[in-house]
Design an enzyme around this catalytic site. Structure first.
Site, PDB file in Angstrom:
ATOM      1  N   SER A 131      14.488  28.011  56.200  1.00 45.54           N
ATOM      2  CA  SER A 131      14.656  29.377  56.693  1.00 45.54           C
ATOM      3  C   SER A 131      13.641  30.321  56.074  1.00 45.54           C
ATOM      4  O   SER A 131      13.184  30.112  54.957  1.00 45.54           O
ATOM      5  CB  SER A 131      16.063  29.894  56.368  1.00 45.54           C
ATOM      6  OG  SER A 131      16.173  31.227  56.817  1.00 45.54           O
ATOM      7  N   HIS A 188      24.234  29.272  58.029  1.00 47.71           N
ATOM      8  CA  HIS A 188      23.317  30.356  57.654  1.00 47.71           C
ATOM      9  C   HIS A 188      22.932  31.160  58.895  1.00 47.71           C
ATOM     10  O   HIS A 188      22.957  32.389  58.911  1.00 47.71           O
ATOM     11  CB  HIS A 188      22.068  29.781  56.974  1.00 47.71           C
ATOM     12  CG  HIS A 188      20.901  30.722  56.914  1.00 47.71           C
ATOM     13  ND1 HIS A 188      20.111  31.001  58.011  1.00 47.71           N
ATOM     14  CD2 HIS A 188      20.396  31.464  55.901  1.00 47.71           C
ATOM     15  CE1 HIS A 188      19.175  31.873  57.686  1.00 47.71           C
ATOM     16  NE2 HIS A 188      19.322  32.166  56.404  1.00 47.71           N
ATOM     17  N   ASN A 189      22.580  30.464  59.960  1.00 42.83           N
ATOM     18  CA  ASN A 189      22.159  31.153  61.178  1.00 42.83           C
ATOM     19  C   ASN A 189      23.314  31.922  61.821  1.00 42.83           C
ATOM     20  O   ASN A 189      23.117  33.028  62.325  1.00 42.83           O
ATOM     21  CB  ASN A 189      21.564  30.160  62.184  1.00 42.83           C
ATOM     22  CG  ASN A 189      20.117  29.840  61.856  1.00 42.83           C
ATOM     23  OD1 ASN A 189      19.729  29.863  60.699  1.00 42.83           O
ATOM     24  ND2 ASN A 189      19.322  29.532  62.860  1.00 42.83           N
ATOM     25  N   GLU A 192      23.592  34.921  59.892  1.00 44.81           N
ATOM     26  CA  GLU A 192      22.441  35.767  60.281  1.00 44.81           C
ATOM     27  C   GLU A 192      22.784  36.560  61.558  1.00 44.81           C
ATOM     28  O   GLU A 192      22.555  37.767  61.634  1.00 44.81           O
ATOM     29  CB  GLU A 192      21.237  34.844  60.507  1.00 44.81           C
ATOM     30  CG  GLU A 192      20.006  35.470  61.115  1.00 44.81           C
ATOM     31  CD  GLU A 192      18.933  34.402  61.440  1.00 44.81           C
ATOM     32  OE1 GLU A 192      18.558  33.641  60.519  1.00 44.81           O
ATOM     33  OE2 GLU A 192      18.486  34.329  62.597  1.00 44.81           O
TER      34      GLU A 192
END
Ligand code: 6PG
Length: 491
Positions: A131, A188-189, A192
């Site tokens: 990332s 994580h995404n 996000e």
């Protein structure tokens, strides 16, 4: 292989690949690169990589021949069939113990499968989240490797030196078995998506609610970036809001309000539904992108559906802005609480040994959600590795209590204005549900039993001769029907 000098190979010379190669080169490693269109290799060596130690290869065989053993080869190609394709092409030139690393945004079930397939052939597989976009790849990304544990020793030094460093700690550690690296990148995404949606809602409230200009909103974000919200996404938002077109108008106000998505946020939401985990904020963030995509339909609706009469804000503006900062902070705490709940559940289900403090530490720098806040999450999980929920941690418990009054005021005001706040609102709804010992699922269970004899369990303390603890109970609600229940109770 005698004469081989390459420390690591990389396939895929798109932007991320090129930047990662230059970064690894800067850290002292000899990288051998290959690309399907081989003219790209020559172009890269003659331009961006000129004067570096980077070596080129014009075939997979040449790439493998130039690498020291055990070979380590990173694939930075489009997720999906291309990854399997390259693995197939590599296999004839690999030997026992060689390591194939997939650094794309692959779906974690694919990484689970690839680990098993390669291990059955005596090879090792690493699925690594990468990332940080272009800039991260060049100067230090957050790297989240998982897969064959035996690979970690061989790639550790390269990975940890290539990753971003925060206070001397690399934003990279071994995540876990099989698909754990790509799983953690997927979450994580999702987070996000949630952070971006929350920031967009705050922007909407400041713009449409308070009537502030992009410049004024940018200044608020710059200020927030010095406090508890200090993060990459708040920082770039302030920069975006300040950015003007040639005519002096902010570029952001010229951008079509239709969000794109490549699917990693959706995967997180689907995974949450599959796991039965209430990851509501990421879900709302995905649905908000879907709603934004219905531009033509929304435009038609805006002509025939009226909201409340717009009223000018007469309260204390600064107090309102401070409340909004707290609303954003509290909602963010809920989003991360949900994300970590999801990881914990999946780890249990798939038998992964996830290190939550380590994951938060990997996200502190290099990646899109990097923030000071992740330092606090690292501390929470370092103190209590088996922490059930971030809301049980003293620091976050206090923070959310402090934020609560402002958070409620903001949502109430937005509702009165008719400004949608799906992420703020779902965060508060989760918070109110999570802290409720009693929720109205008793009625829901009664309804299920009424219409379908689905049975229920008795509330502790309310047991009697008919309602026994631990039993599936059916009541004949109408006096009709028999005593046969449809199925047993499933929590
Ligand atoms: C990162 C990002 C990156 C992702 C983009 C776009 O961590 O560097 O998560 O992997 O591809 O953010 O994602 P969407 O197109 O789905 O918004």
């Amino acid at each position: 292989m005698s004469g081989a000098t390459g420390d690591i190979g990389l396939i895929g010379l798109a932007v991320m690949g090129q930047n990662l190669i230059l970064n690894m080169n800067d850290k002292g490693f000899t990288v051998v690169c290959y690309n399907r269109t081989t003219s790209k290799v020559d172009h890269f060596l003659e331009n961006e990589a000129k004067g570096t130690k980077v070596q080129g290869a014009h075939s997979i065989q040449e790439l493998c021949a130039k690498l020291k053993r055990p070979r380590k080869i990173i694939l930075l190609v489009k997720a999906g069939p291309a990854v399997d394709d390259f693995i197939k092409q590599l296999e004839p030139y690999l030997e026992q113990g060689d390591i194939v690393i997939d650094g794309g945004n692959s779906h974690f079930p694919d990484s689970i499968r690839r680990t098993k397939e390669l291990e059955s052939k005596g090879l090792l597989f690493v699925g690594s989240g990468v990332s940080g976009g272009e800039e991260g790849a060049r100067y230090g990304p957050s790297l989240m490797p998982g897969g064959s544990p035996a690979a970690w020793d061989s790639i550790k030094e390269i990975f940890q030196k290539t990753a971003a460093q925060v206070e001397g700690d690399p934003c990279c550690d071994w995540v876990g078995e099989t698909g754990a690296g790509h799983y953690v990148k997927m979450v994580h995404n999702g987070i996000e998506y949630g952070d971006m949606q929350l920031i967009s809602e705050a922007y909407d409230i400041l713009k449409r609610g308070l009537g502030l200009s992009e410049d004024e909103i940018a200044d608020i974000f710059f200020k927030w970036n010095k406090g508890v919200l200090d993060s990459f996404l708040i920082d770039i938002t302030a920069n975006i809001l300040k950015f003007k077109d040639d005519d002096g108008e902010p570029v952001v106000s010229k951008i079509l309000d239709q969000a794109g998505q490549k699917g990693t946020g959706k995967w997180t939401a689907i995974n949450a539904l599959d796991a039965g985990m209430p990851v509501t904020l990421i879900g709302e963030a995905v649905f908000s992108r879907c709603l934004s995509a219905l531009k033509a339909e929304r435009t038609r609706a805006s002509k025939v559906i009226a909201g409340p009469q717009k009223e000018t804000f007469r309260g204390d503006k600064q107090q309102f802005i401070d409340d909004l900062e707290q609303a954003l902070y509290a909602s963010k705490i809920i989003s991360y609480t949900q994300g970590f709940m999801l990881m914990r559940e999946t780890a249990k289900e798939l038998n992964w040994n996830l290190n939550y403090a380590g994951i938060a530490r990997m996200w502190r720098g290099g990646c899109i959600i990097k923030s000071v806040f992740l330092g606090d999450i690292t501390s929470a999980y370092t103190k209590t590795p088996a922490l059930e929920s971030l809301l049980f941690d003293d620091f976050f418990n206090k923070a959310v209590h402090k934020a609560q009054p402002g958070w409620r005021r903001i949502i109430a005001q937005a509702v009165l204005w008719g400004i949608p706040t799906p992420a703020f609102s779902t965060a508060l709804a989760f918070f109110d549900g999570y802290r409720s010992e009693i929720v109205p699922a008793n009625l829901l269970q009664a309804q299920r039993d009424y219409f379908g004899a689905h049975t229920f369990r008795v509330l502790p303390g309310k047991e009697n001769a008919k309602f026994k603890a631990g039993e599936d109970i059916h009541v004949n609600w109408t006096g009709r029907g028999g005593n046969v229940s449809a199925s047993s109770y499933v929590a």
